[in-house]
Design a protein around this motif. Sequence first.
Motif, PDB file in Angstrom:
ATOM      1  N   ALA A  71      -8.497  -4.814  -3.970  1.00  0.00           N
ATOM      2  CA  ALA A  71      -7.940  -3.551  -3.477  1.00  0.00           C
ATOM      3  C   ALA A  71      -8.933  -2.877  -2.545  1.00  0.00           C
ATOM      4  N   GLN A  72      -8.409  -2.066  -1.630  1.00  0.00           N
ATOM      5  CA  GLN A  72      -9.241  -1.280  -0.724  1.00  0.00           C
ATOM      6  C   GLN A  72      -8.894   0.192  -0.888  1.00  0.00           C
ATOM      7  N   LEU A  73      -9.919   0.986  -1.152  1.00  0.00           N
ATOM      8  CA  LEU A  73      -9.766   2.430  -1.291  1.00  0.00           C
ATOM      9  C   LEU A  73     -10.250   3.090  -0.007  1.00  0.00           C
TER      10      LEU A  73
ATOM     11  N   SER B 142      -7.398  -3.827 -10.574  1.00  0.00           N
ATOM     12  CA  SER B 142      -6.978  -4.301  -9.254  1.00  0.00           C
ATOM     13  C   SER B 142      -6.147  -5.572  -9.377  1.00  0.00           C
TER      14      SER B 142
ATOM     15  N   GLY C 208       0.822  -1.199   0.000  1.00  0.00           N
ATOM     16  CA  GLY C 208       0.000   0.000   0.000  1.00  0.00           C
ATOM     17  C   GLY C 208       0.859   1.253   0.000  1.00  0.00           C
TER      18      GLY C 208
ATOM     19  N   TYR D 127     -14.377   3.232   3.634  1.00  0.00           N
ATOM     20  CA  TYR D 127     -13.634   2.286   2.815  1.00  0.00           C
ATOM     21  C   TYR D 127     -14.511   1.791   1.665  1.00  0.00           C
TER      22      TYR D 127
ATOM     23  N   ALA E 108      -2.024  -3.880  -5.000  1.00  0.00           N
ATOM     24  CA  ALA E 108      -3.355  -3.277  -4.950  1.00  0.00           C
ATOM     25  C   ALA E 108      -3.898  -3.053  -6.353  1.00  0.00           C
TER      26      ALA E 108
ATOM     27  N   HIS F 288      -6.688  10.259   0.930  1.00  0.00           N
ATOM     28  CA  HIS F 288      -6.923   8.917   0.400  1.00  0.00           C
ATOM     29  C   HIS F 288      -5.700   8.039   0.588  1.00  0.00           C
ATOM     30  N   GLN F 289      -5.985   6.782   0.698  1.00  0.00           N
ATOM     31  CA  GLN F 289      -4.944   5.758   0.832  1.00  0.00           C
ATOM     32  C   GLN F 289      -5.451   4.506   0.123  1.00  0.00           C
ATOM     33  N   PHE F 290      -4.568   3.868  -0.663  1.00  0.00           N
ATOM     34  CA  PHE F 290      -4.941   2.666  -1.384  1.00  0.00           C
ATOM     35  C   PHE F 290      -4.056   1.510  -0.928  1.00  0.00           C
TER      36      PHE F 290
END
Length: 458
Positions: free
Chosen positions: A85-87, A80, A64, A110, A142, A129-131
Amino acid sequence: MEVSLIAQLGHGSGDHLFASALKRQQAHEYFVDALDEPSARLGGTDLPKGDATSLYSFAVGAQGHPFHRHAGHRVFTAISGSGGAQLRFSTATPEQIEADPPSFIRTLHYINIPPDCLFTVRFGGDTWHQFAPLAKNTLHPAFFALSCHTNELGGDLPEPVRTQVLANKASIPSLTMLLPPCIDKLLRSTPVDHLHIPTTHLSLDTPPGTLQGVLCKSARCVAGLIRGAWADWRHSNGFLFESGGRHTVTELDHAPADSLLLRQLMEVSCHHEDMFCLTLTNQDLGTRDASVLLSCLLNGFLNSPPSGVSRMMALRNLLVRPIGLRTSPLACPVSSLLSSAKNNLFDQRFPVLDQAIDHDNACAQVVLGADDKHLIFRSCVSVRVVSNQQIDITLGTRVHCKNLFGTIYMGMIDLIHRRYITPAMLRLAVEQAFPLQKLAGSEHAAAPFPIHPTANAH
């Protein structure tokens, strides 16, 4: 924030694409590996023309990347990894964070993206934001993405960053602002994994949380590891083919009245005839002597045959050699330039069947050609200085078919000869002979060029 799933790809496609695309990205001129988000600027702004858009590729790996924000809004399309993946987004404003740091956590949301999925994301400027990969401690990345910055000057840019953008030297790291130290400390002391963050689960093929979904994800994870390793092992090749060029080639209805081509094959029937013209305008060639320019052009035919035509000739030579037809690495309009004949030379080095230069050296032309078992061809290459601003260059061909095989042969190649072979040969020869920069005068044009005779080529 707007997130849309577009398509579900094949098992393992996400890891495969991530590995192969990232390897190519690493070779890009503007590749940057920073903030756990390797990226490359694929297309910069053109602000003098009013274009403030730019295009980037970026990747988020198995670890990440940190929470951050950008001044301007963002739109990107991604695929993905094979683990999903998680946004993660937080809409807390800088004023809210300064007054109440925990507001950052309270506004978190999320969005879970399924494995091997094509999706789009759009969010406003200043959105934190973080991916990351969907599963913790995963071996899968991701996603890999293409990001379009529709306005590189958008938002409240710090002055140093704005200066970079105006100079067209911005990068994703330079446009990134990390969390304030107080929020970073807050997240470290209160891991968000232990909190119940509102989460949206998206899927196209299987309902999230079902046994079917778990089995599908497991299969994709295994396939992704295999396909990702294979893509990472392979070399990142790339190929470039250009059709056309900066010059336009036009097919004429008939040859010019004074063309030497009109005197060819008069005693026999003509089964094919064409004439192509390329016009140079407002270009300084260093000389206006047609004979010197024609010498440069013939050099161009020898030095710069189109790669596609060369491959066709290699295949043609392989097929016709057993039946005894003549072979040559050059296509028939100019293949006789490789002849070893010395009885009639243009510029004391190019073997020709006929040549003519008018009295004021405003038009120079040569006739090329050869006789074969199945046909006879004659080609005329001409350079005509129309004015100080215009030069016409022509290449025309006449063919007489000796037998049924010759007729069938010409019928098979007629279309590709007119649509590709002759225009491409003429265009590349001109571009090689007359580059945009000024030639070094007639001495350059008359520089000796080695003739390499080819067996059985006339």
